[in-house]
Design a protein around this motif. Structure first.
Motif, PDB file in Angstrom:
ATOM      1  N   VAL A 173       0.867  -1.182   0.000  1.00  0.00           N
ATOM      2  CA  VAL A 173       0.000   0.000   0.000  1.00  0.00           C
ATOM      3  C   VAL A 173       0.898   1.225   0.000  1.00  0.00           C
ATOM      4  CG1 VAL A 173      -1.912  -1.145   1.174  1.00  0.00           C
ATOM      5  CG2 VAL A 173      -0.157   0.042   2.504  1.00  0.00           C
ATOM      6  N   VAL A 174       0.323   2.357  -0.505  1.00  0.00           N
ATOM      7  CA  VAL A 174       1.074   3.616  -0.553  1.00  0.00           C
ATOM      8  C   VAL A 174       0.336   4.626   0.327  1.00  0.00           C
ATOM      9  CG1 VAL A 174       1.952   5.475  -2.023  1.00  0.00           C
ATOM     10  CG2 VAL A 174       1.877   3.124  -2.885  1.00  0.00           C
ATOM     11  N   THR A 175       1.091   5.247   1.197  1.00  0.00           N
ATOM     12  CA  THR A 175       0.504   6.203   2.134  1.00  0.00           C
ATOM     13  C   THR A 175       0.298   7.541   1.437  1.00  0.00           C
ATOM     14  OG1 THR A 175       2.626   7.019   2.898  1.00  0.00           O
ATOM     15  CG2 THR A 175       1.719   5.072   4.020  1.00  0.00           C
ATOM     16  N   GLN A 176      -0.414   8.465   2.116  1.00  0.00           N
ATOM     17  CA  GLN A 176      -0.645   9.805   1.583  1.00  0.00           C
ATOM     18  C   GLN A 176       0.680  10.540   1.378  1.00  0.00           C
ATOM     19  OE1 GLN A 176      -3.319  11.702   4.310  1.00  0.00           O
ATOM     20  NE2 GLN A 176      -5.119  10.531   3.573  1.00  0.00           N
ATOM     21  N   GLU A 177       1.696  10.139   2.188  1.00  0.00           N
ATOM     22  CA  GLU A 177       3.011  10.758   2.040  1.00  0.00           C
ATOM     23  C   GLU A 177       3.815  10.076   0.945  1.00  0.00           C
ATOM     24  OE1 GLU A 177       1.828   9.691   4.892  1.00  0.00           O
ATOM     25  OE2 GLU A 177       1.373  11.580   5.924  1.00  0.00           O
ATOM     26  N   ASN A 178       3.142   9.210   0.206  1.00  0.00           N
ATOM     27  CA  ASN A 178       3.772   8.498  -0.911  1.00  0.00           C
ATOM     28  C   ASN A 178       4.837   7.491  -0.450  1.00  0.00           C
ATOM     29  OD1 ASN A 178       3.652   8.028  -3.687  1.00  0.00           O
ATOM     30  ND2 ASN A 178       5.479   9.288  -4.078  1.00  0.00           N
ATOM     31  N   ASP A 179       4.730   6.958   0.766  1.00  0.00           N
ATOM     32  CA  ASP A 179       5.613   5.903   1.272  1.00  0.00           C
ATOM     33  C   ASP A 179       4.973   4.555   0.994  1.00  0.00           C
ATOM     34  OD1 ASP A 179       7.478   7.702   2.270  1.00  0.00           O
ATOM     35  OD2 ASP A 179       6.416   7.862   4.201  1.00  0.00           O
ATOM     36  N   THR A 180       5.817   3.624   0.514  1.00  0.00           N
ATOM     37  CA  THR A 180       5.317   2.282   0.210  1.00  0.00           C
ATOM     38  C   THR A 180       5.471   1.405   1.450  1.00  0.00           C
ATOM     39  OG1 THR A 180       5.976   2.487  -2.094  1.00  0.00           O
ATOM     40  CG2 THR A 180       5.548   0.263  -1.266  1.00  0.00           C
ATOM     41  N   LEU A 181       4.363   0.778   1.813  1.00  0.00           N
ATOM     42  CA  LEU A 181       4.361  -0.149   2.952  1.00  0.00           C
ATOM     43  C   LEU A 181       4.091  -1.549   2.441  1.00  0.00           C
ATOM     44  CD1 LEU A 181       2.214   1.908   5.509  1.00  0.00           C
ATOM     45  CD2 LEU A 181       4.709   1.912   5.225  1.00  0.00           C
ATOM     46  N   THR A 182       4.664  -2.539   3.121  1.00  0.00           N
ATOM     47  CA  THR A 182       4.446  -3.941   2.742  1.00  0.00           C
ATOM     48  C   THR A 182       3.857  -4.694   3.912  1.00  0.00           C
ATOM     49  OG1 THR A 182       5.455  -5.935   1.822  1.00  0.00           O
ATOM     50  CG2 THR A 182       6.769  -4.682   3.406  1.00  0.00           C
ATOM     51  N   MET A 183       3.003  -5.661   3.585  1.00  0.00           N
ATOM     52  CA  MET A 183       2.330  -6.447   4.618  1.00  0.00           C
ATOM     53  C   MET A 183       3.318  -7.459   5.223  1.00  0.00           C
ATOM     54  SD  MET A 183      -0.949  -9.038   4.337  1.00  0.00           S
ATOM     55  CE  MET A 183      -2.051  -7.775   3.699  1.00  0.00           C
ATOM     56  N   ILE A 184       3.276  -7.551   6.550  1.00  0.00           N
ATOM     57  CA  ILE A 184       4.097  -8.514   7.299  1.00  0.00           C
ATOM     58  C   ILE A 184       3.154  -9.499   7.978  1.00  0.00           C
ATOM     59  CG2 ILE A 184       5.839  -8.853   9.097  1.00  0.00           C
ATOM     60  CD1 ILE A 184       6.862  -7.275   6.747  1.00  0.00           C
ATOM     61  N   ASN A 185       3.046 -10.698   7.393  1.00  0.00           N
ATOM     62  CA  ASN A 185       2.213 -11.709   8.032  1.00  0.00           C
ATOM     63  C   ASN A 185       3.044 -12.470   9.084  1.00  0.00           C
ATOM     64  OD1 ASN A 185       3.879 -13.193   6.405  1.00  0.00           O
ATOM     65  ND2 ASN A 185       2.277 -14.564   5.651  1.00  0.00           N
ATOM     66  N   PRO A 186       2.441 -13.336   9.935  1.00  0.00           N
ATOM     67  CA  PRO A 186       3.192 -14.015  10.997  1.00  0.00           C
ATOM     68  C   PRO A 186       4.393 -14.808  10.492  1.00  0.00           C
ATOM     69  CG  PRO A 186       0.848 -14.228  11.403  1.00  0.00           C
ATOM     70  CD  PRO A 186       0.980 -13.592  10.053  1.00  0.00           C
ATOM     71  N   ALA A 187       4.259 -15.495   9.373  1.00  0.00           N
ATOM     72  CA  ALA A 187       5.379 -16.301   8.859  1.00  0.00           C
ATOM     73  C   ALA A 187       6.539 -15.402   8.453  1.00  0.00           C
ATOM     74  CB  ALA A 187       4.912 -17.146   7.676  1.00  0.00           C
ATOM     75  N   TYR A 188       6.183 -14.269   7.744  1.00  0.00           N
ATOM     76  CA  TYR A 188       7.240 -13.364   7.304  1.00  0.00           C
ATOM     77  C   TYR A 188       7.921 -12.699   8.504  1.00  0.00           C
ATOM     78  CZ  TYR A 188       9.514  -9.992   4.166  1.00  0.00           C
ATOM     79  OH  TYR A 188      10.440  -9.255   3.459  1.00  0.00           O
ATOM     80  N   MET A 189       7.097 -12.343   9.514  1.00  0.00           N
ATOM     81  CA  MET A 189       7.669 -11.742  10.726  1.00  0.00           C
ATOM     82  C   MET A 189       8.630 -12.714  11.413  1.00  0.00           C
ATOM     83  SD  MET A 189       5.725 -10.281  14.099  1.00  0.00           S
ATOM     84  CE  MET A 189       5.174  -8.771  13.323  1.00  0.00           C
ATOM     85  N   THR A 190       8.238 -13.974  11.465  1.00  0.00           N
ATOM     86  CA  THR A 190       9.104 -14.980  12.101  1.00  0.00           C
ATOM     87  C   THR A 190      10.423 -15.095  11.347  1.00  0.00           C
ATOM     88  OG1 THR A 190       7.151 -16.228  12.791  1.00  0.00           O
ATOM     89  CG2 THR A 190       9.269 -17.387  12.850  1.00  0.00           C
ATOM     90  N   ARG A 191      10.330 -15.074  10.011  1.00  0.00           N
ATOM     91  CA  ARG A 191      11.552 -15.193   9.214  1.00  0.00           C
ATOM     92  C   ARG A 191      12.447 -13.970   9.398  1.00  0.00           C
ATOM     93  NH1 ARG A 191      12.401 -13.937   3.647  1.00  0.00           N
ATOM     94  NH2 ARG A 191      10.147 -13.832   3.255  1.00  0.00           N
ATOM     95  N   LEU A 192      11.855 -12.781   9.436  1.00  0.00           N
ATOM     96  CA  LEU A 192      12.642 -11.557   9.613  1.00  0.00           C
ATOM     97  C   LEU A 192      13.356 -11.548  10.974  1.00  0.00           C
ATOM     98  CD1 LEU A 192      10.226  -8.860   8.081  1.00  0.00           C
ATOM     99  CD2 LEU A 192      12.379  -9.700   7.115  1.00  0.00           C
ATOM    100  N   ILE A 193      12.639 -12.003  12.000  1.00  0.00           N
ATOM    101  CA  ILE A 193      13.250 -12.062  13.329  1.00  0.00           C
ATOM    102  C   ILE A 193      14.405 -13.070  13.335  1.00  0.00           C
ATOM    103  CG2 ILE A 193      12.876 -12.680  15.750  1.00  0.00           C
ATOM    104  CD1 ILE A 193      10.006 -11.623  15.448  1.00  0.00           C
ATOM    105  N   ALA A 194      14.208 -14.216  12.649  1.00  0.00           N
ATOM    106  CA  ALA A 194      15.258 -15.239  12.572  1.00  0.00           C
ATOM    107  C   ALA A 194      16.494 -14.694  11.863  1.00  0.00           C
ATOM    108  CB  ALA A 194      14.739 -16.484  11.885  1.00  0.00           C
TER     109      ALA A 194
END
Length: 486
Positions: free
Chosen positions: A80-101
């Motif tokens: 998604v793109v915010t009003q400030e034109n910043d791109t955000l990405t969804m972090i689901n539980p599996a992706y969060m676990t992988r990022l923490i690892a």
């Protein structure tokens, strides 16, 4: 004694190292329990983080170099793109676990190095989440009602403690995983937590482990040196007891020797004196002058024998009771040789034995009276075993090791090796009859050895049976200029 302490030391070693092994076993078991509990706590923490993520429906974070859109996440609102034109990405539980690892893998702290975790599945969407052999076997076991697994297993040849528990599909997970055919309550995969064995409590590098080993070494060494101290104390006590026993045995031998001399050797000349004097008193009037003179000579011989024996006996008894003091002075050996010759010349004249002094002037430092006694006994002994017409030679020479050697040599009966070996032993010494049936006690030679050794010398004999004997003794060399007795 040695075997006794050897067995005690072996027992002590077995006790200490046996106790150490038992404690190491318990320590390792406790270490495994602690690691298992920490791994379980870490798993529960990750489960809570995943549950918090899924409970919020969708969680977004800014796209960065380290956090890129998840290519394995199929969702219309993945970015998604915010009003400030910043791109955000969804972090689901599996992706969060992988990022923490991944973040944990980059961390260099000791805590991060201790624990590593990996999210996996039998059918992973992301290839990197593929299970290794142990994880695959464990996931299979979850399908057979196993709720968690903790055991040792190698990772790339390195031993690890490994914990793994299943990840169960929750209703909030179906948005992503429903199309894979999973239903709520199914086992989606698992989360494994790995700890290197070298990071455990029983590792050599572990301070607690090192302290325990150090404590046991201190206990062992303390016991070892305590046993060694007591062993030495016991050996010293045993040695002291053996020395005392030997002294008591020597005292008994000395006592027996003394009683033998008093009861036999001293009584014989005394009885002769009584007999001969009674003969002269009761029958002297009827005897010729020649017979009277013969009896007087016998009386004189018995008196001289008794006198010499009493002198030796007195000096020997003083040495045994340590009541005799060595008073070393510097004197010329010619002086002491002349003194000894003067004291024995009557004995030599009567037996027609010549005493010859061939010594040169030598200076010694010793007790003059003791050396006189030694020479008198050796000369008297040589006369006893010499034949009429023979000569006795006295000599004194300087040795290169600051000693003076004195010798008394005769050409008399000589001795066998058996007799020589017992000459200076009070408990083995036996007397031998002289060439004119003279008797003795053997005490003179024992006294000679005692006096020579007390003056820092050494006495020995060279003899051949039938050819004569040569008694030799040494004394410390002295300076004749300091002589106070010439």
């Amino acid at each position: 004694m040695r075997k006794f302490f050897f067995y005690i030391l072996v027992g002590w070693t077995v006790l200490i190292f046996g106790s150490l092994l038992v404690n190491l076993f318990v320590f390792e078991k406790n270490s495994e329990d602690i690691i298992q509990n920490k791994s379980m706590s870490f798993f529960i923490l990750m489960q809570s983080i995943r549950a918090w993520n899924s409970s919020h429906g969708r969680l977004y974070v800014p796209v960065t170099e380290s956090v890129r859109p998840n290519p394995y996440l199929s969702h219309p609102l993945r970015e998604v793109v915010t009003q400030e034109n910043d791109t955000l990405t969804m972090i689901n539980p599996a992706y969060m676990t992988r990022l923490i690892a991944e973040q944990t893998a980059k961390d260099t702290s000791n805590v991060a190095k201790t624990f590593r975790f990996h999210i996996t599945s039998l059918h992973p969407i992301r290839p990197a989440n593929k299970a290794d052999e142990w994880e695959m076997q464990t996931l299979e076991r979850f399908n057979h009602n196993v709720d968690r697994v903790f055991e040792k297993s190698d990772i790339d040849g390195v031993p690890h403690y490994r914990y793994m528990a299943p990840l169960v599909v929750q209703p909030s997970c179906l948005a992503c995983h429903g199309k894979q055919g999973y239903a709520s309550g199914d086992i989606r995969g698992g989360l494994s937590v790995s700890t290197p064995v070298t990071s455990s409590l029983i590792a050599i590098e572990n301070p607690t482990f090192q302290k325990m080993i150090a404590l046991y070494m201190i206990i062992f060494l303390t016991g070892f040196f305590t046993l060694l101290y007591f062993r030495r104390s016991m050996l010293r006590r045993q040695s002291s007891m053996e020395t005392t026993t030997l002294q008591l045995q020597q005292a008994n031998v000395t006592k027996d020797k003394l009683f033998n001399i008093i009861s036999h050797d001293l009584r014989t000349p005394a009885s002769n004196l009584l007999f001969l004097s009674d003969m002269l008193i009761n029958r002297g009037a009827d005897m010729s002058e020649e017979k009277k003179l013969h009896y007087l000579e016998l009386i004189n011989k018995a008196a001289n024998t008794s006198n010499n024996l009493l002198n030796n006996l007195l000096q020997w008894s003083r040495t045994q009771s340590n009541h005799i003091t060595v008073n070393p002075v510097i004197f010329n050996t010619k002086t002491v040789i002349a003194e000894a010759m003067d004291q024995t010349h009557l004995q030599a004249e009567k037996k027609e034995v010549a005493i010859v002094d061939v010594s040169a002037d030598q200076c010694v430092k010793a007790d003059f009276e003791m050396v006189t006694t030694v020479l008198r006994n050796l000369v008297s002994n040589a006369i006893k075993f010499s034949y009429p017409g023979h000569s006795i030679v006295i000599d004194a020479v300087q040795l290169p090791n600051h000693l003076v050697q004195l010798s008394v040599a005769d050409t008399g009966t000589g001795m066998t090796p058996d007799i020589i070996s017992t000459l200076f032993d009070v408990d083995k010494n036996r007397t031998t009859v002289g060439t004119d049936s003279e008797k003795g006690t053997g005490l003179g030679l024992i006294l000679c050895k005692e006096f020579v050794e007390r003056n820092g010398g050494h006495i020995f004999v060279e003899s051949e049976f039938g050819k004569g004997s040569k008694f030799i003794f040494t004394l410390p060399h002295g300076n004749i200029l300091q002589s106070n007795r010439l």
